[in-house]
Structures are given as structure tokens and as C-alpha cells.
Design a protein around this motif. Structure first.
Motif, PDB file in Angstrom:
ATOM      1  N   VAL A 520       0.867  -1.172   0.000  1.00  0.00           N
ATOM      2  CA  VAL A 520       0.000   0.000   0.000  1.00  0.00           C
ATOM      3  C   VAL A 520       0.908   1.227   0.000  1.00  0.00           C
ATOM      4  CG1 VAL A 520      -1.650   1.306   1.397  1.00  0.00           C
ATOM      5  CG2 VAL A 520      -1.913  -1.170   1.158  1.00  0.00           C
ATOM      6  N   MET A 521       0.583   2.191  -0.851  1.00  0.00           N
ATOM      7  CA  MET A 521       1.378   3.423  -0.899  1.00  0.00           C
ATOM      8  C   MET A 521       0.598   4.558  -0.249  1.00  0.00           C
ATOM      9  SD  MET A 521       2.504   3.128  -4.853  1.00  0.00           S
ATOM     10  CE  MET A 521       0.855   2.744  -5.322  1.00  0.00           C
ATOM     11  N   ASN A 522       1.316   5.580   0.135  1.00  0.00           N
ATOM     12  CA  ASN A 522       0.676   6.733   0.737  1.00  0.00           C
ATOM     13  C   ASN A 522       1.150   7.978  -0.024  1.00  0.00           C
ATOM     14  OD1 ASN A 522      -0.088   8.879   2.406  1.00  0.00           O
ATOM     15  ND2 ASN A 522      -0.031   7.577   4.221  1.00  0.00           N
ATOM     16  N   VAL A 523       0.272   8.476  -0.876  1.00  0.00           N
ATOM     17  CA  VAL A 523       0.623   9.612  -1.720  1.00  0.00           C
ATOM     18  C   VAL A 523      -0.202  10.808  -1.257  1.00  0.00           C
ATOM     19  CG1 VAL A 523       0.679  10.510  -4.084  1.00  0.00           C
ATOM     20  CG2 VAL A 523       1.160   8.089  -3.659  1.00  0.00           C
ATOM     21  N   SER A 524       0.449  11.821  -0.762  1.00  0.00           N
ATOM     22  CA  SER A 524      -0.238  12.995  -0.206  1.00  0.00           C
ATOM     23  C   SER A 524      -1.268  12.588   0.832  1.00  0.00           C
ATOM     24  CB  SER A 524      -0.943  13.783  -1.313  1.00  0.00           C
ATOM     25  OG  SER A 524      -0.015  14.235  -2.247  1.00  0.00           O
ATOM     26  N   ASP A 553       9.088  10.882  -1.957  1.00  0.00           N
ATOM     27  CA  ASP A 553       8.949  12.132  -2.699  1.00  0.00           C
ATOM     28  C   ASP A 553       8.903  13.268  -1.685  1.00  0.00           C
ATOM     29  OD1 ASP A 553       7.661  13.212  -5.601  1.00  0.00           O
ATOM     30  OD2 ASP A 553       7.113  14.400  -3.833  1.00  0.00           O
ATOM     31  N   ALA A 554       9.702  14.298  -1.959  1.00  0.00           N
ATOM     32  CA  ALA A 554       9.848  15.377  -0.975  1.00  0.00           C
ATOM     33  C   ALA A 554       8.525  16.077  -0.682  1.00  0.00           C
ATOM     34  CB  ALA A 554      10.863  16.388  -1.483  1.00  0.00           C
ATOM     35  N   ALA A 559       5.484   8.785  -4.068  1.00  0.00           N
ATOM     36  CA  ALA A 559       4.931   9.022  -5.397  1.00  0.00           C
ATOM     37  C   ALA A 559       4.855   7.684  -6.106  1.00  0.00           C
ATOM     38  CB  ALA A 559       5.812   9.992  -6.166  1.00  0.00           C
ATOM     39  N   VAL A 560       3.911   7.586  -7.032  1.00  0.00           N
ATOM     40  CA  VAL A 560       3.721   6.346  -7.773  1.00  0.00           C
ATOM     41  C   VAL A 560       4.729   6.292  -8.921  1.00  0.00           C
ATOM     42  CG1 VAL A 560       2.081   5.002  -9.139  1.00  0.00           C
ATOM     43  CG2 VAL A 560       1.260   6.444  -7.246  1.00  0.00           C
ATOM     44  N   PRO A 598       0.647   7.864 -12.113  1.00  0.00           N
ATOM     45  CA  PRO A 598       2.063   7.718 -11.775  1.00  0.00           C
ATOM     46  C   PRO A 598       2.839   9.011 -12.023  1.00  0.00           C
ATOM     47  CG  PRO A 598       1.307   5.852 -13.089  1.00  0.00           C
ATOM     48  CD  PRO A 598       0.199   6.875 -13.104  1.00  0.00           C
ATOM     49  N   ARG A 599       3.787   9.292 -11.125  1.00  0.00           N
ATOM     50  CA  ARG A 599       4.667  10.438 -11.340  1.00  0.00           C
ATOM     51  C   ARG A 599       5.563  10.158 -12.540  1.00  0.00           C
ATOM     52  NH1 ARG A 599       9.292  11.281  -6.915  1.00  0.00           N
ATOM     53  NH2 ARG A 599      10.214   9.577  -8.115  1.00  0.00           N
TER      54      ARG A 599
END
Ligand code: WT7
Length: 654
Positions: A520-524, A553-554, A559-560, A598-599
């Protein structure tokens, strides 16, 4: 990550509450002792802050663990608790919601007015055939009607499923189908980033070709006034409200009556419908909101910047603040429209005292510089909250100094969609706060850091975060999938709830959250599943295989980053790597929603796999984070990583 763990253990800065704050604070140090000596008695006391139509006599039934029953023989009405009782107590004239639209329009609702709106809306729902237990999908911008809809659904004992307005038509349809919702409440659109953004077309798309056969009607709030395509199921919210009866009596429902389903990403491609019920959920929502923010409903102005499409918006916009009779601000738009000081302007305008927001927002303000917030009067702020992801010490210090004037304590609150309410957080009048750590379980919560074997670790040892005892606002299951509920949360560490987060206690015993240990990712601060984005990518005809990782990601925390292998017969059609990247990024936005874009997409010839065929995401993360590649000895083909990193280094991807 090991570097940061090292520095965390040695964090020496800490900030004690001022004597003045501590003396006046609602929660006093004894609260920890009280909860520890009689945990269930403590929760029963908290539950008694609510109005029970029929008082409960039992606090917890854990005999069917892991499905808990809290306050089971009690009966209450969640909407009554958030509305009518404040009016009856003589606070009908207090403002419940200051709504601030992005373009600058505003409207305030007193508790009496909000109660009247919700009563009418409840009658609208009943007239459309919605009964106790039926599911209602809510797909709205951040406008007062979102909260009104939620409370109206709750009032009649039905179950809401709020779907974030940023999700695509496909995501909306999947969620409607899974919950078998009968009604959708939506709007023509809302204002975001300085312009009207349509919502209704996504509903039309989700429902087309009888794709969601359970939906009988669509209620449409007029927000932007832009033209909408009208279908036979559509009804204007304003027409329905005008025709509805004004009076509505809130009936009592059992404490375990389902209140809502909220979908969140897991480790597989299919989002999970997290189920929450009424009495326990509302108890912990109100308790945490009161104590973590040191809330004075008579004088505080509270603002949580989350959208109601997420759990933070459920518990800390809709239910917690209203159950406590608080006055709050709801803001429709983005932080930078029409100017980058918009949030600070809102704080100055309403004299906000309690602010609850996410690290990603703080970092983006930090990047813009303190000149912007410095132009506004933020002296009303007295407690600052953070939620959604670990807050790096630098952002924490900036938040404290620039926004909080070195005065307002910061509460870094750890919790999840599944936990329903805050679990780990400082209490602002008690805890010496420490930049970057969520610190201590709240009174009533038993959290542990354990090793692989489930045994609690000592300080300064990294492990997994578990919750060792049931809590009132815990999820009661995954909608329609009791097996997945047990497997996901309860089997890894027998009898303990496994949160999916890595954690570590420092030399003081304070808890540091170290991010997810699963896919699981955590983006923002938004939860995304690698598997879900991978399946969106392979649904595109060009793509043979895809692997997704969360790279640090700073700005957004993570980021994906996606790695894709193209189908051989499509390579020509696909064109250059940058064309592929653009098309696939848009494809993911269409399949899931813009937040999942995705970034970066890297076109590769192979993916690193173990001999049993498992993708080694760890190695891909090394590439995505521009680090030397780690141990490759378990790869089936050890040359693969050289080829991938060689291509990246040669700049073949931009
Ligand atoms: C995941 C839950 C809680 C509402 C918003 C997110 C991460 C959340 C913190 C925090 C470190 C945090 C965890 C958790 N998380 N708050 N204060 N410090 N990490 O809810 O979408 O269910 O995501 O967010 O990784 O597991 P969610």
C-alpha cells in the motif's frame, strides 16, 4: 529509511505545553491512569457523553472476535446526537458550519438550521424508498450538502458510502456495485483550482447501459449551474427538498446498526469496503475530537481541511465535531485558488482556533515560503493537528513556528480508515510534543510494536504496529467479505490487529511510524494500492506487464512510479517512451482517478523476478529512488537489474 530511523531515536527537541494551556486543558494527566485501571469502564464513561434513547448495559462483547460488539443493547440515533440534542440543549443558534466556497461565496448554518435541512433530507430519502439498511452512494464536492446527506442517511438508519469526487466513473461504478447502492447523491459539479469541475457526467457514465442496476434514483445538487444531461432517474435536490415535509422524528437504532461503508485500497486490486457501525464509532469520534483538540464548543472555531470522501472527513468533519456541538469551517476548494494564501485568509476570516491538516499540504506551503502565511493574522490558532502520513521533523518545526507562532501545540495523529478514529497522538495539554513522532496511544487504546513473532519489542527496535485490545470505533468487517477481514488484519499476529505499518519506539518509548510494510502506498496522505494501479496499467492494450512502487517524494511523501513492459506487437504503435508515459498516465487517471496517476512511467524490457516469479519491488524502489541496487542474489536472472538501471542512467526515460 535506516538513516532516518537512526536520527529519530535521537530526537532531543521537545515542547512542553505552556503552564497556562496545561492548567486550562480538558484532559488532565490522570486520564491515562483512569483508562488503564478500568479500560472498559473508561469507554463506557465516554459513551455516556452521547444521548442514548435506550441506555446500554453491556460495554463490549468480544466473544465473536474479531467482530466486536460495543454498547450492543443500547439504542441511539447518530443524527440526533449530532443535531437535535444541541438544539434541545439551547444551542440552536450556535453556528455548526461556516461553508466557504472556493470562488468566495459563503453560507453559515446554525445548529437549528442544519437540523432543519437534515430533517427535510431524511424525508426526501424516505420518499425515494430508502429504508433502514439500504446503501446510499454520496458523490459530492466539499459542500454543506455532503454533510447534510450523510446525516440524513444516518438519521433513517441507512448506510452511506461516500465516494471521493476525484474518483473516476469506473471507480464510482465498482463501489456502487459492491455495496448495491439504491441511490446516488451528487452535484452538477464543484469549484476546484479556480474553475467549475463537473461531477454529474461521471455518474451518468457509471450508470450507463444499466451498469449499476440497483440504482433507482440520482439526486442532483445544483452547485455550479453548468448544464447537465438529464436522465429519467435524476431529481434536483432543491425540488425534492422544497416538496419534503419539514418535521422528522429521529428513531432509535441499535448501537451496532451499520453507519457507513468507506472503500479504501488494500494489497490486492479490489478496494475494500470498510464497515463502521454507530454507537462505538460515534463514542470514539467525539471523545478523540474533544480531547485531542482540547475543544471548547462555545468558543472554538475548528477547521479540518480533509474532504468527506476520506475517513478524516467522516470522523473529523461530519461526526466528531457535530457530535460535540462544535463550530467548524468547511472549505470547498484547493489551497491555492484563487491565490496561494487562500487557507490563511480563511483562518483569518473565521478566526480559526483549531486546524487539522496533512503533512503534504504543510510541505507545499513550506516550499512557497513563509512570506505568504506571514501576511495573514493567524494568532487565533491554538492547536494544530497533522494526519495521514508521517510528518517529517522539518515540516513539523515549520508548522509550529510559522503557522502556530511557536505557541500552538502540534498533535500528530496516527489512525486509519479501519480504526475509525485517532488512536495514537499527543494530548495537547499533557504531552511534551516531539517533532515527527505520533508518540503515545490515547487513553483507552493499547498499541504495541512487535517483532515477526508477535512479541512486543523493546525501545529502539523496529517492528510492526499492532493494536492489542478492541476499541469502540474499530471496523466491524469488510463489506461482503468476512474472510478477507480476518486474513488481512487478524491472522499475521494471532489475536492482535495488524495495522500494516512499521513502527519503532524511541529511547523515551515514544512511537515513530515508519510507513507501510505492505503493498500500500501513501501519496499525499491518500492510500493507493500498487496492485490496483498495476491492473489499471495492464488493462491498456499496449501493456504486457506492469510493476508499481511507491518512491519517496519530498512533497507528496510517496509518489507512484511504474515500470511497464510493452506487448511486442504494440511497441511500434506505442511510439516513444514519452508518448507511452503520457498515454498511460492518462489511462490510470481515467481508470482510477487523477490521484493515482504515476509520477513516472519507465518502459523496460524485463522486470526483476524471483525464481518463483514474484516481482522484487524492493529493487525497483532502489531504481525509482535513485539508489545503488540492493542484493540481487535471489533474482532468477541477475542481469535484469543492470539492464533496467542501464537504460534509466542512459536517460532513455524522461
Ligand atoms: C495509513 C492509513 C488516518 C486518516 C487518513 C489516512 C498512514 C496516517 C499517520 C500519521 C504516520 C500515518 C499510515 C496508516 N498514517 N496517519 N500521523 N503518521 N502515518 O487514512 O487512508 O486509511 O491510511 O496512513 O500508514 O496505515 P488511510
Amino acid at each position: 529509511m535506516s538513516d532516518s530511523i537512526e536520527s529519530q531515536s535521537h530526537e532531543t527537541r521537545h515542547f512542553a505545553p505552556t503552564a497556562e494551556f496545561a492548567a486550562a486543558a480538558l484532559a488532565k494527566p490522570e486520564i491515562y491512569e483512569r483508562a488503564k485501571s478500568d479500560r472498559l469502564g473508561f469507554w463506557a464513561e465516554q459513551a455516556k457523553h452521547l444521548h442514548w434513547h435506550k441506555p446500554f448495559t453491556k460495554t463490549l462483547d468480544w466473544s465473536e472476535a474479531p467482530v466486536a460488539k460495543w454498547f450492543e443493547d443500547g439504542e441511539l440515533n447518530v443524527s440526533y446526537n449530532c443535531l437535535d440534542r444541541h438544539v434541545i440543549a439551547g444551542n440552536g443558534d450556535r453556528i455548526a458550519i461556516h461553508f466557504e466556497g472556493e470562488p468566495g461565496d459563503s453560507k453559515s448554518y446554525t445548529y437549528a438550521e442544519l437540523t432543519a435541512e437534515v430533517k427535510r433530507a431524511a424525508n426526501v430519502l424516505t420518499s425515494l424508498g430508502i429504508e433502514r439498511g439500504d446503501r446510499v452512494a454520496i458523490y459530492l464536492p466539499m459542500i454543506a450538502e455532503a454533510v447534510i446527506s450523510m446525516l440524513a442517511v444516518a438519521r433513517i438508519g441507512a448506510v452511506h458510502s461516500v465516494i471521493f469526487g476525484g474518483f473516476s466513473a469506473d471507480s464510482l461504478a465498482t463501489r456502487i456495485q459492491d455495496a448495491q447502492a439504491k441511490l446516488v447523491i451528487t452535484a452538477d459539479g464543484g469549484y476546484r483550482k479556480g474553475k467549475a469541475s463537473a461531477l454529474k457526467p461521471a455518474v451518468d457514465e457509471a450508470l450507463k447501459d444499466n451498469n449499476c442496476p440497483t440504482i433507482e434514483n440520482v439526486l442532483v445538487v445544483k452547485r455550479t449551474g453548468d448544464e447537465v444531461v438529464w436522465t429519467p432517474k435524476d431529481i434536483w435536490w432543491s425540488d425534492a427538498m422544497a416538496n419534503a415535509e419539514a418535521e422528522h422524528e429521529a428513531k432509535a437504532f441499535p448501537a451496532e446498526n451499520p453507519l457507513f461503508i468507506l472503500y479504501t485500497s488494500g494489497t490486492t486490486g479490489k478496494p475494500k469496503g470498510i464497515l463502521h457501525t454507530s454507537g462505538g464509532y460515534l463514542t470514539q469520534a467525539a471523545y478523540t475530537h474533544r480531547n485531542v483538540f482540547d475543544l471548547r464548543p462555545e468558543t472554538d472555531i475548528y477547521w479540518c481541511t480533509a474532504d468527506v470522501g476520506w475517513i478524516t472527513g467522516h470522523t473529523y468533519v461530519a461526526y466528531g465535531p457535530l457530535a460535540n456541538g462544535a463550530t467548524q469551517v468547511i472549505y470547498e476548494g484547493t489551497p491555492d485558488a484563487p491565490h496561494p494564501g487562500r487557507w490563511w485568509e480563511v483562518i483569518e476570516k473565521y478566526k480559526v482556533t483549531l486546524l487539522y491538516t496533512a503533512p503534504t499540504a504543510i510541505r507545499s506551503f513550506m516550499k512557497l515560503g513563509r512570506e505568504i502565511p506571514d501576511k495573514f493574522d493567524l494568532s487565533s490558532l491554538r492547536v494544530l493537528g497533522s494526519v495521514g502520513e508521517p510528518i517529517n521533523p522539518e515540516a513539523w518545526m515549520w508548522y509550529r513556528e510559522v503557522i502556530g507562532g511557536n505557541r500552538a501545540p502540534i498533535v500528530d495523529t496516527w489512525w486509519q480508515t479501519e480504526t475509525g478514529a485517532i488512536m495514537i497522538s499527543p494530548l495537547p495539554g499533557i504531552t511534551d510534543t516531539k517533532p515527527g513522532s505520533a508518540q503515545v496511544p490515547l487513553p483507552g487504546i493499547v498499541a504495541k510494536v512487535v517483532g515477526e513473532d508477535g512479541v512486543e519489542l523493546g525501545n529502539e527496535q523496529g517492528g510492526y504496529l499492532t493494536i492489542a485490545e478492541p476499541w469502540p470505533s474499530m471496523l466491524r468487517g469488510i463489506w461482503g467479505d468476512p474472510e478477507r477481514f480476518k486474513e488481512t488484519y487478524w491472522e499475521r499476529f494471532d489475536g492482535q490487529y495488524f495495522a500494516g505499518d512499521g513502527a519503532k519506539k524511541d529511547h523515551d518509548g515514544d512511537i515513530w511510524l515508519l510507513g507501510r510494510v505492505d503493498d500500500v502506498m501513501n501519496v499525499s496522505g491518500h492510500r493507493l494500492s500498487t496492485a490496483e494501479i498495476e491492473s489499471a496499467l495492464v488493462s491498456h492494450p499496449w501493456v504486457a506487464e506492469a510493476a508499481v512502487v511507491g518512491a519517496s517524494d519530498a512533497l507528496t511523501g510517496q509518489a507512484v512510479v511504474a515500470f511497464v513492459i510493452l506487448r511486442l506487437d504494440q511497441v511500434e504503435a506505442a511510439g516513444s517512451d514519452s508518448d507511452v508515459s503520457r498515454v498511460l498516465r492518462d489511462h490510470v487517471a481515467k481508470e482510477i482517478g487523477p490521484i493515482a496517476k504515476p509520477r513516472q512511467i519507465m518502459v523496460v524490457a524485463e522486470l526483476p523476478k524471483t525464481r518463483s516469479g514474484k516481482i522484487m519491488r524492493r529493487l525497483l524502489r532502489d531504481v525509482a529512488e535513485d539508489r545503488p541496487i540492493g542484493d540481487v542474489t535471489t533474482l532468477a536472472d541477475t542481469t535484469v537489474m543492470n539492464i533496467i538501471s542501464g537504460k534509466i542512467a542512459a536517460g532513455a526515460n524522461d
